[in-house]
Design a protein around this motif. Structure first.
Motif, short mmCIF file in Angstrom:
data_model
loop_
_atom_site.label_atom_id
_atom_site.label_comp_id
_atom_site.label_asym_id
_atom_site.label_seq_id
_atom_site.Cartn_x
_atom_site.Cartn_y
_atom_site.Cartn_z
N SER A 44 0.83 -1.21 0.00
CA SER A 44 0.00 0.00 0.00
C SER A 44 0.87 1.25 0.00
N ILE A 48 0.96 3.98 -3.04
CA ILE A 48 0.70 5.40 -2.81
C ILE A 48 1.89 6.23 -3.27
N SER A 51 1.91 6.32 -7.05
CA SER A 51 0.80 7.16 -7.50
C SER A 51 1.13 8.63 -7.34
N CYS A 52 1.76 8.97 -6.23
CA CYS A 52 2.15 10.37 -6.02
C CYS A 52 3.19 10.82 -7.04
N VAL A 95 -9.94 12.84 -8.46
CA VAL A 95 -9.82 12.08 -7.21
C VAL A 95 -11.20 11.81 -6.61
N ILE A 99 -12.79 8.18 -5.84
CA ILE A 99 -13.32 7.79 -4.53
C ILE A 99 -14.73 7.24 -4.66
N ALA A 131 -10.79 7.38 4.56
CA ALA A 131 -9.88 6.99 3.47
C ALA A 131 -9.95 7.99 2.32
N GLY A 132 -11.15 8.46 2.00
CA GLY A 132 -11.30 9.46 0.95
C GLY A 132 -10.65 10.78 1.32
N ALA A 135 -6.98 10.44 0.92
CA ALA A 135 -6.59 10.48 -0.49
C ALA A 135 -6.59 11.92 -1.01
N ILE A 138 -3.50 13.71 0.48
CA ILE A 138 -2.28 13.31 -0.22
C ILE A 138 -2.22 13.98 -1.59
N THR A 139 -3.35 14.07 -2.26
CA THR A 139 -3.39 14.72 -3.58
C THR A 139 -3.04 16.19 -3.46
#
Length: 162
Positions: A44, A48, A51-52, A95, A99, A131-132, A135, A138-139
């Motif tokens: 995970s 992540i 993805s970043c 994003v 989600i 979790a959303g 996300a 992080i975005t």
């Protein structure tokens, strides 16, 4: 233990005295789950991170492609927050869509996985909201550096280049 061993030898001398602790037996039953948990955490984090990196590359490409547009907006009086909002809005929409698509699928897969357990947790909405939100955070952290860099750039240099 010694008293139990002597009693066992007196009652049944042909069979050796063996014993196990119940906590060790339960530990052996859930060893696979612990390995899966460790692997899930590692992969995970790796997913992540990758993805970043991809998102950062996409933001850099987009701001490079829209450099003249951003320069014209700055010349016409756009604020730094407005330009950052303009760049971030496109990615945050994607994003949000991700989600909305991933949450029902994750709920279904987690219920399917948890059906094998006698004692299981119930899945609540707050887990998916958390979790959303993570996300989205992080975005925003990934996008913000490049968006600020593009918003603070000198518009003369971006308009001068061909």
């Amino acid at each position: 233990m010694h008293g139990l061993e002597t009693l066992c030898r007196q009652l049944n001398p042909r069979f050796p005295f063996t014993y196990t602790f119940s906590d060790e037996a339960y530990q052996n039953l859930y060893r696979n789950e612990q390995v899966i948990s460790k692997l899930s955490h590692a992969f995970s984090f790796l997913a992540i991170f990758i993805s970043c990196l991809g998102l950062l590359g996409l933001v850099m490409f987009t701001t490079g492609q829209r450099a003249k547009e951003i320069g014209i907006r700055k010349v016409l009086g756009a604020s730094v927050t407005g330009i950052v909002r303009l760049i971030s809005a496109d990615f945050l929409k994607l994003v949000f869509v991700a989600i909305l698509l991933a949450s029902p699928l994750a709920w279904w897969m987690m219920n399917w996985w948890l059906d094998d357990y006698a004692y299981r947790i119930s899945l609540n909405l707050w887990m998916f909201v958390w979790a959303g939100a993570l996300a989205i955070l992080i975005t925003i952290c990934t996008i913000s550096f490049q968006a600020l860099r593009a918003a603070l750039a000198n518009p003369a240099t971006s308009l001068k280049t061909e």
